[in-house]
Design a protein around this motif. Structure first.
Motif, mmCIF file in Angstrom:
data_model
loop_
_atom_site.group_PDB
_atom_site.id
_atom_site.type_symbol
_atom_site.label_atom_id
_atom_site.label_comp_id
_atom_site.label_asym_id
_atom_site.label_seq_id
_atom_site.Cartn_x
_atom_site.Cartn_y
_atom_site.Cartn_z
ATOM 1 N N TRP A 1 0.745 -1.087 0.148
ATOM 2 C CA TRP A 1 -0.052 0.096 -0.082
ATOM 3 C C TRP A 1 0.868 1.246 -0.064
ATOM 4 O O TRP A 1 0.584 2.250 0.717
ATOM 5 C CB TRP A 1 -1.019 0.026 1.102
ATOM 6 N N LEU A 2 1.816 1.126 -0.932
ATOM 7 C CA LEU A 2 2.646 2.323 -1.249
ATOM 8 C C LEU A 2 2.285 2.863 -2.536
ATOM 9 O O LEU A 2 1.919 1.943 -3.553
ATOM 10 C CB LEU A 2 4.105 2.004 -1.115
ATOM 11 N N CYS A 3 2.466 4.020 -2.864
ATOM 12 C CA CYS A 3 2.255 4.667 -4.251
ATOM 13 C C CYS A 3 3.279 4.043 -5.313
ATOM 14 O O CYS A 3 4.457 4.212 -4.792
ATOM 15 C CB CYS A 3 2.228 5.985 -4.310
ATOM 16 N N ARG A 4 2.882 3.678 -6.387
ATOM 17 C CA ARG A 4 3.763 2.989 -7.467
ATOM 18 C C ARG A 4 4.646 4.271 -7.913
ATOM 19 O O ARG A 4 5.867 3.980 -8.414
ATOM 20 C CB ARG A 4 3.035 2.317 -8.436
ATOM 21 N N ALA A 5 4.146 5.208 -7.969
ATOM 22 C CA ALA A 5 4.914 6.657 -8.456
ATOM 23 C C ALA A 5 5.893 7.286 -7.498
ATOM 24 O O ALA A 5 6.823 7.549 -8.104
ATOM 25 C CB ALA A 5 4.006 7.726 -9.180
ATOM 26 N N CYS A 6 5.368 7.423 -6.576
ATOM 27 C CA CYS A 6 6.165 8.267 -5.541
ATOM 28 C C CYS A 6 6.520 7.724 -4.220
ATOM 29 O O CYS A 6 7.121 8.313 -3.411
ATOM 30 C CB CYS A 6 5.312 9.497 -5.362
ATOM 31 N N ALA A 7 5.990 6.370 -3.986
ATOM 32 C CA ALA A 7 6.543 5.492 -2.886
ATOM 33 C C ALA A 7 6.041 5.969 -1.631
ATOM 34 O O ALA A 7 6.422 5.643 -0.263
ATOM 35 C CB ALA A 7 8.073 5.571 -2.787
ATOM 36 N N ALA A 8 5.099 6.948 -1.804
ATOM 37 C CA ALA A 8 4.554 7.452 -0.342
ATOM 38 C C ALA A 8 3.164 6.606 0.062
ATOM 39 O O ALA A 8 2.888 5.878 -0.899
ATOM 40 C CB ALA A 8 3.705 9.098 -0.646
ATOM 41 N N PRO A 9 2.945 6.576 1.496
ATOM 42 C CA PRO A 9 1.718 5.929 1.598
ATOM 43 C C PRO A 9 0.539 6.101 0.875
ATOM 44 O O PRO A 9 0.339 7.506 0.636
ATOM 45 C CB PRO A 9 1.291 6.220 3.096
ATOM 46 N N TRP A 10 -0.132 4.928 0.286
ATOM 47 C CA TRP A 10 -1.113 5.446 -0.626
ATOM 48 C C TRP A 10 -2.568 5.271 0.379
ATOM 49 O O TRP A 10 -2.739 4.722 0.937
ATOM 50 C CB TRP A 10 -1.148 4.315 -1.705
#
Length: 88
Positions: free
Chosen positions: A15-24
């Protein structure tokens, strides 16, 4: 839903963002979802509630002793999308 290569999609089960690696959902995903569901906030909340349920299961399975608190996950997935009533 947010789609396409390079878009801010969740990387399951982390559940991390694929584009920016922030918590999604990251800030960009939130803005995109708000725009996509601009005419139906209830549908957005239902969609996010399903993702909240899925993410909770994944995150607790991956790390049962150090997973985010339920309130933190609620804030991350749902609280930001609630309708805000303006005071008069």
């Amino acid at each position: 839903m947010v789609t396409g290569a390079g878009r801010h999609l969740p990387l399951r089960p982390l559940w991390l963002c694929r584009a920016c690696a922030a918590p999604w959902p990251c800030a960009t995903a939130r803005l995109t979802l708000l725009r996509e569901y601009a005419d139906d906030r209830i549908a957005l909340l239902i969609h996010l509630a399903g993702l909240f349920h899925e993410a909770t299961g994944h995150l607790y399975t991956l790390n049962p002793h150090d997973a985010p608190e339920p309130g933190q996950l609620f804030d991350r997935f749902l609280a930001w999308a609630r309708v805000r009533h303006q005071r008069r």
